[in-house]
Design a protein around this motif. Sequence first.
Motif, mmCIF file in Angstrom:
data_model
loop_
_atom_site.group_PDB
_atom_site.id
_atom_site.type_symbol
_atom_site.label_atom_id
_atom_site.label_comp_id
_atom_site.label_asym_id
_atom_site.label_seq_id
_atom_site.Cartn_x
_atom_site.Cartn_y
_atom_site.Cartn_z
ATOM 1 N N ASP A 2 16.843 -4.764 -2.344
ATOM 2 C CA ASP A 2 15.929 -5.435 -3.261
ATOM 3 C C ASP A 2 15.177 -6.536 -2.530
ATOM 4 O OD1 ASP A 2 16.680 -3.904 -5.431
ATOM 5 O OD2 ASP A 2 18.245 -5.308 -6.059
ATOM 6 N N ILE A 3 13.938 -6.720 -2.940
ATOM 7 C CA ILE A 3 13.113 -7.775 -2.366
ATOM 8 C C ILE A 3 13.415 -9.073 -3.104
ATOM 9 C CG2 ILE A 3 10.758 -8.583 -2.017
ATOM 10 C CD1 ILE A 3 9.975 -5.612 -1.819
ATOM 11 N N THR A 4 13.832 -10.072 -2.360
ATOM 12 C CA THR A 4 14.179 -11.347 -2.964
ATOM 13 C C THR A 4 12.955 -12.267 -3.005
ATOM 14 O OG1 THR A 4 14.785 -12.387 -0.868
ATOM 15 C CG2 THR A 4 16.528 -11.173 -2.030
ATOM 16 N N LYS A 5 13.082 -13.330 -3.773
ATOM 17 C CA LYS A 5 12.014 -14.323 -3.855
ATOM 18 C C LYS A 5 11.761 -14.942 -2.481
ATOM 19 C CE LYS A 5 10.726 -18.492 -6.384
ATOM 20 N NZ LYS A 5 11.135 -19.480 -7.399
ATOM 21 N N LEU A 8 9.754 -12.554 -0.323
ATOM 22 C CA LEU A 8 8.363 -12.531 -0.778
ATOM 23 C C LEU A 8 7.619 -13.782 -0.320
ATOM 24 C CD1 LEU A 8 6.328 -10.889 -2.373
ATOM 25 C CD2 LEU A 8 7.149 -12.002 -4.440
ATOM 26 N N GLN A 9 8.259 -14.938 -0.423
ATOM 27 C CA GLN A 9 7.637 -16.184 0.009
ATOM 28 C C GLN A 9 7.405 -16.191 1.519
ATOM 29 O OE1 GLN A 9 10.323 -19.152 -1.550
ATOM 30 N NE2 GLN A 9 9.162 -19.351 -3.460
ATOM 31 N N ALA A 10 8.378 -15.712 2.278
ATOM 32 C CA ALA A 10 8.232 -15.685 3.733
ATOM 33 C C ALA A 10 7.117 -14.733 4.153
ATOM 34 C CB ALA A 10 9.548 -15.276 4.386
ATOM 35 N N ALA A 11 7.051 -13.576 3.521
ATOM 36 C CA ALA A 11 6.005 -12.602 3.851
ATOM 37 C C ALA A 11 4.629 -13.144 3.486
ATOM 38 C CB ALA A 11 6.266 -11.287 3.135
ATOM 39 N N THR A 12 4.531 -13.791 2.351
ATOM 40 C CA THR A 12 3.257 -14.365 1.927
ATOM 41 C C THR A 12 2.832 -15.472 2.887
ATOM 42 O OG1 THR A 12 3.715 -13.810 -0.378
ATOM 43 C CG2 THR A 12 2.037 -15.488 0.015
ATOM 44 N N ILE A 36 0.779 -7.622 -4.284
ATOM 45 C CA ILE A 36 0.337 -6.963 -3.048
ATOM 46 C C ILE A 36 1.421 -7.096 -1.980
ATOM 47 C CG2 ILE A 36 -1.313 -7.107 -1.132
ATOM 48 C CD1 ILE A 36 -3.420 -7.937 -3.281
ATOM 49 N N MET A 37 1.954 -8.298 -1.808
ATOM 50 C CA MET A 37 2.992 -8.511 -0.801
ATOM 51 C C MET A 37 4.261 -7.740 -1.149
ATOM 52 S SD MET A 37 1.643 -10.114 1.612
ATOM 53 C CE MET A 37 3.152 -9.994 2.534
ATOM 54 N N ARG A 38 4.609 -7.657 -2.433
ATOM 55 C CA ARG A 38 5.788 -6.895 -2.851
ATOM 56 C C ARG A 38 5.610 -5.423 -2.484
ATOM 57 N NH1 ARG A 38 9.946 -7.969 -5.799
ATOM 58 N NH2 ARG A 38 9.112 -9.884 -6.641
ATOM 59 N N ALA A 43 7.076 -0.885 1.012
ATOM 60 C CA ALA A 43 6.693 0.182 1.938
ATOM 61 C C ALA A 43 7.367 -0.019 3.298
ATOM 62 C CB ALA A 43 5.173 0.214 2.102
ATOM 63 N N ALA A 44 7.429 -1.253 3.763
ATOM 64 C CA ALA A 44 8.061 -1.535 5.052
ATOM 65 C C ALA A 44 9.557 -1.236 5.001
ATOM 66 C CB ALA A 44 7.829 -2.993 5.445
ATOM 67 N N LEU A 45 10.221 -1.617 3.920
ATOM 68 C CA LEU A 45 11.652 -1.357 3.801
ATOM 69 C C LEU A 45 11.937 0.139 3.696
ATOM 70 C CD1 LEU A 45 12.696 -4.266 1.418
ATOM 71 C CD2 LEU A 45 13.258 -4.012 3.841
#
Length: 63
Positions: A2-5, A8-12, A36-38, A43-45
């Motif tokens: 699962d994508i965590t908050k 998401l913040q780090a990727a953004t 968009i980042m999610r 896709a990357a995961l």
Amino acid sequence: MDITKDMLQAATRKAVEAGLLPRRVYVEDIATNAEIMRDILEAALESAAKSDSDLSSPAPQPN
């Protein structure tokens, strides 16, 4: 996975640093950028999981 908050913040943050997302955004654009980042992270995961399974299977033998 699962994508965590935090993910998401780090990727953004990295996308902003790389100039892929604007540094200053309107409030209504924040949710759009997060989605968009999610999508990119998902896709990357998925790709990483596929690569991991490809690496664990034996390589085809030449005939």
